[in-house]
Write a protein that holds these residues in place. Sequence first.
Motif, PDB file in Angstrom:
ATOM      1  N   UNK A  40     -18.472 -33.866  82.073  1.00 33.40           N
ATOM      2  CA  UNK A  40     -19.814 -33.106  82.617  1.00 33.40           C
ATOM      3  C   UNK A  40     -20.358 -34.440  83.307  1.00 33.40           C
ATOM      4  N   UNK A  41     -21.147 -34.339  83.996  1.00 29.24           N
ATOM      5  CA  UNK A  41     -21.925 -35.508  84.812  1.00 29.24           C
ATOM      6  C   UNK A  41     -22.433 -35.883  84.368  1.00 29.24           C
ATOM      7  N   UNK A  42     -23.115 -35.861  83.504  1.00 32.04           N
ATOM      8  CA  UNK A  42     -24.662 -36.878  82.907  1.00 32.04           C
ATOM      9  C   UNK A  42     -24.547 -36.442  81.185  1.00 32.04           C
ATOM     10  N   UNK A  43     -24.391 -37.811  80.591  1.00 35.65           N
ATOM     11  CA  UNK A  43     -23.687 -38.289  79.021  1.00 35.65           C
ATOM     12  C   UNK A  43     -25.106 -38.463  78.827  1.00 35.65           C
ATOM     13  N   UNK A  44     -25.541 -37.942  77.685  1.00 40.93           N
ATOM     14  CA  UNK A  44     -26.936 -38.507  76.699  1.00 40.93           C
ATOM     15  C   UNK A  44     -28.012 -37.676  76.332  1.00 40.93           C
ATOM     16  N   UNK A  45     -27.254 -36.790  76.953  1.00 40.28           N
ATOM     17  CA  UNK A  45     -28.529 -34.388  76.840  1.00 40.28           C
ATOM     18  C   UNK A  45     -28.602 -34.643  75.720  1.00 40.28           C
ATOM     19  N   UNK A  46     -29.251 -35.241  74.994  1.00 44.37           N
ATOM     20  CA  UNK A  46     -29.016 -34.550  73.069  1.00 44.37           C
ATOM     21  C   UNK A  46     -27.960 -33.257  72.649  1.00 44.37           C
TER      22      UNK A  46
END
Length: 135
Positions: A40-46
Amino acid sequence: MANPSKVKGTAWESLFTGYLREHHNPAAHRNVQMGSRDIGDVAGYYLHAVEAKAEKTITLSDYIAQANREAVHAGQPFGCAVVKRRMKGVADGYVVRDVRTDVRLMNRLKIMEEALQDEAFDRWFDIDKELREAA
């Protein structure tokens, strides 16, 4: 000169990551691309693997298939596409999942809320009130 589409995509990922840091998770960050094993492009979206998209032509089926594959690679239960809305800011973008994924997410939320109501009703009530007011 850099690829304009890549520049636009990177800018959208950065804006979305900044929004997450401010409103959801201060540790959110952009991921390093890993080719066929991309997470994925972004980590940290629960609980989510995020596929961020800022394209003129929107192809939801491709975005969702990619997000779901990347969720498996990332070890996350849910995948979603975060799609830039033309001429709008980050908060007006779209978070898109297929119905199967959304029902799984809603079932998890329902079960967890019922468990919290059973164990700590006053805490659940306060959280519910706070989040209803924020909508």
